[in-house]
Write a protein that holds these residues in place. Sequence first.
Motif, PDB file in Angstrom:
ATOM      1  N   GLY A   2     -26.553 -45.148  33.017  1.00  0.00           N
ATOM      2  CA  GLY A   2     -26.698 -46.293  33.908  1.00  0.00           C
ATOM      3  C   GLY A   2     -28.058 -46.963  33.782  1.00  0.00           C
ATOM      4  O   GLY A   2     -29.017 -46.395  33.268  1.00  0.00           O
ATOM      5  N   VAL A   3     -28.092 -48.191  34.231  1.00  0.00           N
ATOM      6  CA  VAL A   3     -29.347 -48.940  34.226  1.00  0.00           C
ATOM      7  C   VAL A   3     -30.186 -48.440  35.393  1.00  0.00           C
ATOM      8  O   VAL A   3     -29.702 -48.335  36.520  1.00  0.00           O
ATOM      9  N   THR A   4     -31.450 -48.124  35.110  1.00  0.00           N
ATOM     10  CA  THR A   4     -32.316 -47.646  36.189  1.00  0.00           C
ATOM     11  C   THR A   4     -32.984 -48.839  36.848  1.00  0.00           C
ATOM     12  O   THR A   4     -33.436 -49.762  36.183  1.00  0.00           O
ATOM     13  N   ARG A   5     -33.015 -48.789  38.165  1.00  0.00           N
ATOM     14  CA  ARG A   5     -33.686 -49.854  38.915  1.00  0.00           C
ATOM     15  C   ARG A   5     -35.161 -49.532  39.032  1.00  0.00           C
ATOM     16  O   ARG A   5     -35.538 -48.387  39.190  1.00  0.00           O
ATOM     17  N   LEU A   6     -35.959 -50.581  38.964  1.00  0.00           N
ATOM     18  CA  LEU A   6     -37.389 -50.396  39.166  1.00  0.00           C
ATOM     19  C   LEU A   6     -37.675 -50.236  40.654  1.00  0.00           C
ATOM     20  O   LEU A   6     -37.036 -50.865  41.493  1.00  0.00           O
ATOM     21  N   LYS A   7     -38.620 -49.394  40.958  1.00  0.00           N
ATOM     22  CA  LYS A   7     -39.060 -49.300  42.346  1.00  0.00           C
ATOM     23  C   LYS A   7     -39.781 -50.597  42.714  1.00  0.00           C
ATOM     24  O   LYS A   7     -40.220 -51.355  41.852  1.00  0.00           O
ATOM     25  N   ARG A   8     -39.895 -50.848  44.001  1.00  0.00           N
ATOM     26  CA  ARG A   8     -40.460 -52.115  44.471  1.00  0.00           C
ATOM     27  C   ARG A   8     -41.856 -52.361  43.882  1.00  0.00           C
ATOM     28  O   ARG A   8     -42.180 -53.455  43.447  1.00  0.00           O
ATOM     29  N   LYS A   9     -42.689 -51.343  43.864  1.00  0.00           N
ATOM     30  CA  LYS A   9     -44.052 -51.490  43.341  1.00  0.00           C
ATOM     31  C   LYS A   9     -44.024 -51.911  41.863  1.00  0.00           C
ATOM     32  O   LYS A   9     -44.786 -52.777  41.442  1.00  0.00           O
ATOM     33  N   ASP A  10     -43.122 -51.301  41.091  1.00  0.00           N
ATOM     34  CA  ASP A  10     -43.040 -51.621  39.665  1.00  0.00           C
ATOM     35  C   ASP A  10     -42.478 -53.017  39.435  1.00  0.00           C
ATOM     36  O   ASP A  10     -42.898 -53.720  38.525  1.00  0.00           O
TER      37      ASP A  10
END
Length: 59
Positions: A2-10
């Motif tokens: 799956g595609v990993t989501r970036l955390k908000r900070k990133d």
Amino acid sequence: MGVTRLKRKDRRNKTFSRLEVQFLKNATNLEAGSRSAESPRSQVTINNIALAKAAAANN
């Protein structure tokens, strides 16, 4: 996988770094010549004239 989501900070860092690169490109890509000359009708030029008049009036 799956595609990993970036955390908000990133995500924020990615956006800011992209905008910073764009700003630096715009700031350093001036070349001598008529296309790079500030337009006499631009807001920056108008503001500079007004500031010069105000400075002259104070002196």
